[in-house]
Design a protein around this motif. Structure first.
Motif, PDB file in Angstrom:
ATOM      1  N   ASP A   1      -8.338 -13.622   9.710  1.00  0.00           N
ATOM      2  CA  ASP A   1      -9.678 -13.192   9.938  1.00  0.00           C
ATOM      3  C   ASP A   1     -10.003 -12.991   8.772  1.00  0.00           C
ATOM      4  OD1 ASP A   1     -12.370 -14.450  10.980  1.00  0.00           O
ATOM      5  OD2 ASP A   1     -12.924 -12.139  11.185  1.00  0.00           O
ATOM      6  N   VAL A   2      -9.907 -12.581   7.532  1.00  0.00           N
ATOM      7  CA  VAL A   2     -10.790 -12.339   6.607  1.00  0.00           C
ATOM      8  C   VAL A   2      -9.916 -13.247   5.391  1.00  0.00           C
ATOM      9  CG1 VAL A   2     -10.696 -10.651   4.316  1.00  0.00           C
ATOM     10  CG2 VAL A   2     -10.341  -9.471   7.089  1.00  0.00           C
ATOM     11  N   LEU A   3      -8.223 -13.652   5.473  1.00  0.00           N
ATOM     12  CA  LEU A   3      -8.476 -14.382   4.803  1.00  0.00           C
ATOM     13  C   LEU A   3      -9.680 -15.906   5.091  1.00  0.00           C
ATOM     14  CD1 LEU A   3      -4.700 -14.498   4.178  1.00  0.00           C
ATOM     15  CD2 LEU A   3      -6.554 -14.370   2.573  1.00  0.00           C
TER      16      LEU A   3
ATOM     17  N   PHE B   1     -11.536  11.412   7.232  1.00  0.00           N
ATOM     18  CA  PHE B   1     -12.450  11.136   6.423  1.00  0.00           C
ATOM     19  C   PHE B   1     -11.733  10.506   5.283  1.00  0.00           C
ATOM     20  CE2 PHE B   1     -14.699  14.308   8.784  1.00  0.00           C
ATOM     21  CZ  PHE B   1     -15.592  13.478   9.663  1.00  0.00           C
ATOM     22  N   VAL B   2      -9.933  10.388   4.993  1.00  0.00           N
ATOM     23  CA  VAL B   2     -10.124  10.244   4.469  1.00  0.00           C
ATOM     24  C   VAL B   2      -9.193   9.672   4.610  1.00  0.00           C
ATOM     25  CG1 VAL B   2      -8.318  10.752   1.955  1.00  0.00           C
ATOM     26  CG2 VAL B   2     -10.404  12.763   2.396  1.00  0.00           C
ATOM     27  N   ALA B   3      -7.594   9.171   4.642  1.00  0.00           N
ATOM     28  CA  ALA B   3      -6.840   8.566   4.763  1.00  0.00           C
ATOM     29  C   ALA B   3      -7.091   7.822   6.271  1.00  0.00           C
ATOM     30  CB  ALA B   3      -5.548   9.647   5.351  1.00  0.00           C
ATOM     31  N   TYR B   4      -7.784   8.400   7.187  1.00  0.00           N
ATOM     32  CA  TYR B   4      -8.263   7.510   8.333  1.00  0.00           C
ATOM     33  C   TYR B   4      -8.682   5.599   7.880  1.00  0.00           C
ATOM     34  CZ  TYR B   4     -11.010   5.371  12.293  1.00  0.00           C
ATOM     35  OH  TYR B   4     -11.442   5.415  14.062  1.00  0.00           O
ATOM     36  N   PRO B   5      -7.428   5.399   9.275  1.00  0.00           N
ATOM     37  CA  PRO B   5      -7.533   4.305   8.299  1.00  0.00           C
ATOM     38  C   PRO B   5      -9.047   2.989   9.090  1.00  0.00           C
ATOM     39  CG  PRO B   5      -5.627   4.743  10.240  1.00  0.00           C
ATOM     40  CD  PRO B   5      -6.534   5.622   9.702  1.00  0.00           C
ATOM     41  N   THR B   6      -9.631   2.084   8.177  1.00  0.00           N
ATOM     42  CA  THR B   6     -10.377   1.840   9.188  1.00  0.00           C
ATOM     43  C   THR B   6     -10.934   0.201   8.757  1.00  0.00           C
ATOM     44  OG1 THR B   6     -12.764   1.691   8.360  1.00  0.00           O
ATOM     45  CG2 THR B   6     -11.223   2.083   6.997  1.00  0.00           C
ATOM     46  N   PRO B   7     -10.845  -0.411   9.751  1.00  0.00           N
ATOM     47  CA  PRO B   7     -10.817  -1.803   9.625  1.00  0.00           C
ATOM     48  C   PRO B   7     -10.951  -2.671   8.822  1.00  0.00           C
ATOM     49  CG  PRO B   7     -11.417  -1.425  12.266  1.00  0.00           C
ATOM     50  CD  PRO B   7     -11.872  -0.367  11.307  1.00  0.00           C
ATOM     51  N   ARG B   8     -10.770  -3.458   8.003  1.00  0.00           N
ATOM     52  CA  ARG B   8     -11.230  -3.998   6.140  1.00  0.00           C
ATOM     53  C   ARG B   8     -11.951  -5.285   6.435  1.00  0.00           C
ATOM     54  NH1 ARG B   8      -6.169  -7.081   3.679  1.00  0.00           N
ATOM     55  NH2 ARG B   8      -7.825  -8.051   2.887  1.00  0.00           N
ATOM     56  N   ASN B   9     -12.440  -5.621   7.299  1.00  0.00           N
ATOM     57  CA  ASN B   9     -13.161  -6.482   7.937  1.00  0.00           C
ATOM     58  C   ASN B   9     -14.843  -6.010   8.385  1.00  0.00           C
ATOM     59  OD1 ASN B   9     -12.266  -6.241  10.523  1.00  0.00           O
ATOM     60  ND2 ASN B   9     -12.814  -7.551  10.823  1.00  0.00           N
ATOM     61  N   LEU B  10     -14.762  -4.439   8.367  1.00  0.00           N
ATOM     62  CA  LEU B  10     -16.324  -3.888   8.796  1.00  0.00           C
ATOM     63  C   LEU B  10     -17.730  -4.334   7.940  1.00  0.00           C
ATOM     64  CD1 LEU B  10     -15.754  -0.133   9.227  1.00  0.00           C
ATOM     65  CD2 LEU B  10     -15.537  -2.404  10.856  1.00  0.00           C
ATOM     66  N   ASN B  11     -18.680  -5.172   8.511  1.00  0.00           N
ATOM     67  CA  ASN B  11     -19.837  -5.790   7.639  1.00  0.00           C
ATOM     68  C   ASN B  11     -20.614  -4.524   7.545  1.00  0.00           C
ATOM     69  OD1 ASN B  11     -20.819  -5.040  10.294  1.00  0.00           O
ATOM     70  ND2 ASN B  11     -21.064  -7.728  10.708  1.00  0.00           N
TER      71      ASN B  11
ATOM     72  N   GLU C   1      -7.992  -5.979  17.705  1.00  0.00           N
ATOM     73  CA  GLU C   1      -7.740  -4.661  17.363  1.00  0.00           C
ATOM     74  C   GLU C   1      -6.800  -4.659  16.113  1.00  0.00           C
ATOM     75  OE1 GLU C   1      -8.593  -1.225  18.682  1.00  0.00           O
ATOM     76  OE2 GLU C   1      -9.423  -2.038  20.061  1.00  0.00           O
ATOM     77  N   PRO C   2      -6.799  -3.696  14.991  1.00  0.00           N
ATOM     78  CA  PRO C   2      -6.034  -3.876  13.938  1.00  0.00           C
ATOM     79  C   PRO C   2      -4.291  -3.610  14.537  1.00  0.00           C
ATOM     80  CG  PRO C   2      -7.774  -1.748  13.533  1.00  0.00           C
ATOM     81  CD  PRO C   2      -7.722  -2.704  15.191  1.00  0.00           C
ATOM     82  N   LYS C   3      -3.422  -4.558  13.516  1.00  0.00           N
ATOM     83  CA  LYS C   3      -1.944  -4.715  14.498  1.00  0.00           C
ATOM     84  C   LYS C   3      -1.427  -3.712  13.029  1.00  0.00           C
ATOM     85  CE  LYS C   3      -3.197  -8.374  17.676  1.00  0.00           C
ATOM     86  NZ  LYS C   3      -3.538  -9.944  17.426  1.00  0.00           N
ATOM     87  N   THR C   4      -1.591  -3.853  11.866  1.00  0.00           N
ATOM     88  CA  THR C   4      -0.448  -3.445  11.092  1.00  0.00           C
ATOM     89  C   THR C   4      -1.571  -3.059   9.889  1.00  0.00           C
ATOM     90  OG1 THR C   4      -0.825  -6.171   9.601  1.00  0.00           O
ATOM     91  CG2 THR C   4       0.838  -6.170  11.357  1.00  0.00           C
ATOM     92  N   GLU C   5      -0.910  -2.445   8.839  1.00  0.00           N
ATOM     93  CA  GLU C   5      -1.670  -1.999   7.785  1.00  0.00           C
ATOM     94  C   GLU C   5      -2.446  -2.503   6.595  1.00  0.00           C
ATOM     95  OE1 GLU C   5       1.518   0.035   5.344  1.00  0.00           O
ATOM     96  OE2 GLU C   5       1.193   2.341   7.340  1.00  0.00           O
ATOM     97  N   LYS C   6      -2.155  -4.332   7.021  1.00  0.00           N
ATOM     98  CA  LYS C   6      -2.692  -4.829   6.698  1.00  0.00           C
ATOM     99  C   LYS C   6      -4.554  -4.978   7.042  1.00  0.00           C
ATOM    100  CE  LYS C   6       0.840  -8.390   5.394  1.00  0.00           C
ATOM    101  NZ  LYS C   6       1.407 -10.123   5.396  1.00  0.00           N
ATOM    102  N   ASP C   7      -4.529  -4.567   8.174  1.00  0.00           N
ATOM    103  CA  ASP C   7      -5.460  -4.490   8.805  1.00  0.00           C
ATOM    104  C   ASP C   7      -6.445  -4.491   8.544  1.00  0.00           C
ATOM    105  OD1 ASP C   7      -4.311  -7.363  10.170  1.00  0.00           O
ATOM    106  OD2 ASP C   7      -4.195  -6.753  11.785  1.00  0.00           O
TER     107      ASP C   7
END
Lengths: 692, 181
Positions: free
Chosen positions: A402-404, A31-41, A227-233
């Motif tokens: 996609d976000v960009l 619940f802290v470090a867990y990576p979550t896609p940055r484009n979630l609506n 799927e997220p590919k890099t940490e940028k995602d």
């Protein structure tokens, strides 16, 4: 839950604990470090909203169970006692009852979101199946919870739903007897439903843990389905997703509180304010709204076994969804055909829900059959076909791309959708106030009267409640009981405003049966403040025989137990204008609806009277009140119309004695939530400013 | 957050304003959580019907002869009403206050003019058992649970109980009738 933890404890205590039980590390990685896609609506915040609702239901439910008595003779009254007498009991009950509906609204949005964005596809099949299991458990829990207040809908819902199992060949009847623990729905049924209703939410909580575990193994899907590919995602769960979820939850709480404080009976059935009666089925029985689509499917099939099979099949087909839709592209955003069929499917479900609430006859049955076919066709024909033939659009390279691309184009659409939403809300409000007056003009629909307690700031008119009480005492109480009201209530805040002494004097006029005394005899004594209102008849049979076979109903809850259909779209406007006054409107209309000569062609049974507002028009009660019958000392006109409105107002108070406290607290809570939601919005914006 | 390349970590121009927003949001949320907890605590208190049922009761003393006692219930508690004998009254009045663990005169525990009537809540002040009347060494009450002994005024004389049997609020409505509560 997602691989070895990166958590580094700082303090010696946490280091010591971490080596023995790595719970802090588990929380940190999940619940802290867990990576979550940055484009979630915002559709993705419903997972958190559902967790919140499960917690709300469990906490309020545990508290309600402290005051509830699971016995057929006491269940109904114990719920009313809890609402009337327990501190904040009305609040806790409204939270739990409306909470069930909110839980289902959230779960349906969550499921449709999964459907739209293909969240059930590999590698998330198990995650999806666990979700379907949670949904099934929710349906079972919700059904058993609805039985507990032991009103008419509780009893007949229990009867109809348990009878579904009798459709099973050979063993069906034995299964039904097993469920009932008797020859019919009765006390053993109520007891076991209470036990299971307390158990199942904890089972749900357990499956939710598995659901979240599975989610954290595969990671979240996202609107692109890539799927997220890099940490940028991705962004870390805390603070990004945490705050977005918190903002979503706060908005949802605003919606929830609208029901708790202003529309507590909007989603319920008035019939359920009538105690269970195994001898009379309500004329129009419907399940809670969240089961309506499946109820429509059940009734669409003219064969008992096939109907039940279709109903359960409609849910179980979801379990196979990951294999029915084999298209490699997840998100409907890149599937132009699937997107259209998705919205057609949403409309199908909504229409089935509407049909589930309509009588099963004529055009409704035909429509229900067509839509049932459409429902199954979506899963069994459309999705498998589309997977093979659809030409999908090109997917973005990555989430970051996609976000960009979208951030360049989003501003205008955001403003446009906000304007559209505001326009819709405004239109509904306007439509509501415009139609409210028009709705009464139709024949035999009780006219909408002006009530002082209507609306968000409504309060009872003390003088009117006192006049209404006078009429009850001098006229109604000759035949009608008022079992749930005690003499002390007359002096309660938010009521007619009698003093304690006045209430005690009213009580002392009544003669109450008490005992046994030292000699073992029952005796009569003057009433006390703590006594419930004295009933005119010793028991129901006495009431029946003295009134030509029809027992006069208890009046305490009458204003909530009587209603009339407002129809579509009026009931949607009612939600915005907080229209809740069907009961008093009906009561006031009934008192004035007598006609000496029934219309031509209407045959009135002997000993009955014609009343144009009474369902069926033939009523056993003679016109109860005439002009000038009750003397008003305050100079109010002594007309039947005035009497009718005063009685309607008084009965609203007996049915909803904490209405003023409810609306007052509601205003405070609404203001607080608006502030909190605003703060959370800006905090969330500040935090996400770094990530965009 | 460090190491996640996309997250720009440029320092905010106004760190104080940002901090203020975060603290305000946290504080408001905290206040809300505490306020939301209140109904869940408050509902545990006695409800309105329980409170109403705890209203004063009247007891007719006429049938209680000298040397007898009756037990009535008020707010779920047993109340001993004892019509004391002359001997009991004398014992209760003559004992030296200094010898009592919880010093209190018999006069303070009875109503003037009605000295023969002792009205006490019959719950042992040790751990809540019901003492038996006319038992023990002091012509009063004896608690069988842990051996506390009370005298004919309901005062603790011996044993683990720390205090006298409490006198409930009551008054004489007439010579033969009291109202408790």
């Amino acid at each position: 839950m997602s691989g070895p933890s990166t958590y580094q404890p700082q303090s010696p205590v946490m280091k010591w604990l971490e080596q023995r039980l790595p719970i802090a590390g588990l929380v940190h990685s999940s619940f802290v470090a867990y990576p979550t896609p940055r484009n979630l609506n915002y559709w993705w915040t419903f997972g958190a909203i559902l967790s919140m609702m499960l917690a709300v239901q469990i906490v309020t439910g545990v508290v309600l169970a402290m005051h509830y008595t699971p016995h057929v003779d006491m269940a109904f009254d114990s719920v009313e006692r809890l609402v009337r007498d327990v501190n904040y009991g009305w609040l806790l009950r409204n939270m739990h009852a409306a909470g069930a509906s909110m839980f289902f609204i959230a779960v349906y949005i969550h499921m449709f979101r999964g459907l739209y964005y293909g969240s059930y596809k590999a590698p998330r099949e198990v995650l999806w199946i666990l979700g379907v299991i949670i949904y099934l458990l929710m349906m079972a829990t919700g059904f058993m919870g609805y039985v507990l207040p032991w009103g008419q809908m509780s009893f007949w819902g229990a009867t109809v739903i348990t009878n579904l199992f009798s459709a099973i060949p050979l063993v069906g009847d034995s299964i039904v007897t097993l469920l009932w623990g008797g020859f019919s729905v009765g006390n053993p049924t109520l007891n076991r439903f209470f036990s299971l209703h307390y158990l199942l939410p904890f089972v749900i909580a357990g499956v939710v843990v598995l659901h979240v575990w599975a989610l954290h193994v595969t990671g979240q899907n996202n609107p692109t389905g890539v799927e997220p590919k890099t940490e940028k995602d991705t962004v870390p769960f805390t603070p990004y997703a945490t705050l977005k979820d918190a903002f979503g939850m706060s908005c949802f709480l605003l919606f929830f509180c609208w029901f708790i404080f202003y529309m507590p009976n909007y989603l319920g059935d008035p019939e359920n304010y009538i105690p269970a009666n195994p001898g009379v089925t309500p004329p129009h029985i419907v399940p809670e709204w969240y089961y309506l689509p499946f109820y429509a499917i059940l009734r669409a099939i003219p064969n008992k076994l096939m109907g039940v099979a279709a109903m359960f099949g409609a849910i179980l087909v979801l379990l196979f969804l990951p294999w029915l839709d084999s298209c490699k592209v997840r998100s409907s955003r890149y599937r132009p055909l699937a997107k259209r069929f998705f919205w057609a499917f949403v409309v199908t479900c909504l229409l089935l829900g509407w049909l589930g609430g309509k009588p099963a006859e004529g055009i409704y049955t035909i429509l229900a059959r067509v839509l049932t076919a459409a429902y199954f066709a979506y899963f069994l024909i459309v999705l498998p076909m589309l997977s093979r033939v659809e030409k999908t659009l090109p997917l973005p390279n990555s989430i970051a791309d996609d976000v960009l691309a979208r951030s360049n184009a989003s501003g205008a659409t955001k403003v446009a959708s906000l304007v559209a939403a505001l326009a819709l809300a405004g239109g509904l409000l306007l439509g509501g106030s415009g139609n409210a007056s028009a709705a009464g003009s139709e024949e035999n629909v009780p006219p909408s009267l002006q009530w002082s307690f209507a609306g968000p700031f409504g309060k009872y008119d003390r003088a009117q409640l006192q006049r209404g009480f006078k009429i009850y005492k001098e006229v109604c109480s000759a035949c009608h009981s008022m079992k749930l009201l005690s003499y002390r209530n007359l002096a309660d805040p938010g009521g007619p405003g009698f003093t304690k002494e006045q209430a005690a004097a009213v009580a002392a006029e009544a003669s109450i049966k008490d005992g046994p005394n030292d000699a073992g005899d029952m005796f009569d004594r003057p009433g006390r403040l703590a006594d419930p209102f004295h009933s005119p008849f010793a028991n129901e049979m006495a009431a029946r025989s003295a009134n030509g076979g029809a027992a006069p109903p208890d009046m305490t809850l009458l204003a909530k137990a009587r209603s009339y259909d407002r129809g579509f779209p009026q009931f949607i406007f009612d939600f915005f204008t907080q229209f809740q006054e069907q009961g008093p409107n009906y009561i006031a209309a009934l008192l004035q609806g007598y006609e000496d000569t029934p219309p031509a062609g209407f045959t009135l049974p002997d000993g009955s009277y014609y009343n144009k507002y009474f369902p069926g028009h033939s009523i056993k009660m003679p016109p109860p009140i005439s002009e000038g019958q009750v003397t008003y000392e305050d100079g109010t006109p002594q007309t039947v119309a005035q009497y009718a409105q005063d009685v309607g107002s008084f009965l609203m108070w007996t049915a909803e004695p904490h209405l003023e406290a409810r609306k007052r607290l509601g205003l405070q809570v609404m203001i607080f939530l608006l502030i909190l939601t605003g703060l959370l919005y800006f905090t969330k914006k500040k935090i996400w400013a770094d990530a965009h | 957050m460090k190491g996640l390349g996309i997250v720009t970590t440029e320092a905010s121009a106004e760190p104080t304003r940002r901090d203020f927003l975060f603290i305000a949001t946290g504080a408001v949320a905290g206040v809300g959580a505490v306020a939301a907890a209140w109904p869940f605590v408050s509902q545990m208190n006695p409800d309105a019907s329980t409170i109403a049922a705890g209203a004063p009761i009247e007891v007719d003393l006429a049938p209680v002869a000298v040397g007898q006692d009756i037990k009535v219930f008020w707010r779920g508690k047993p109340i001993y009403i004892m019509n004391r004998t002359k001997k009991q009254i004398e014992e209760a009045q003559s004992v030296a206050l200094s010898s009592l663990p919880d010093p209190e005169t018999d006069k303070a525990r009875t109503k003037e003019g009605h000295e023969q009537w002792l009205v006490v809540i019959g719950i042992c002040t040790h751990l809540g058992c019901i003492p038996m009347a006319y038992e023990g060494k002091y012509d009063g009450f004896f608690c069988p649970c842990h051996g506390s002994q009370y005298d004919s005024s309901g005062r603790i004389r011996q044993g683990p109980a720390p205090a006298n049997l409490p006198v409930p609020p009551y008054q004489f409505v007439s010579d033969t009738k009291i109202q408790i509560g």
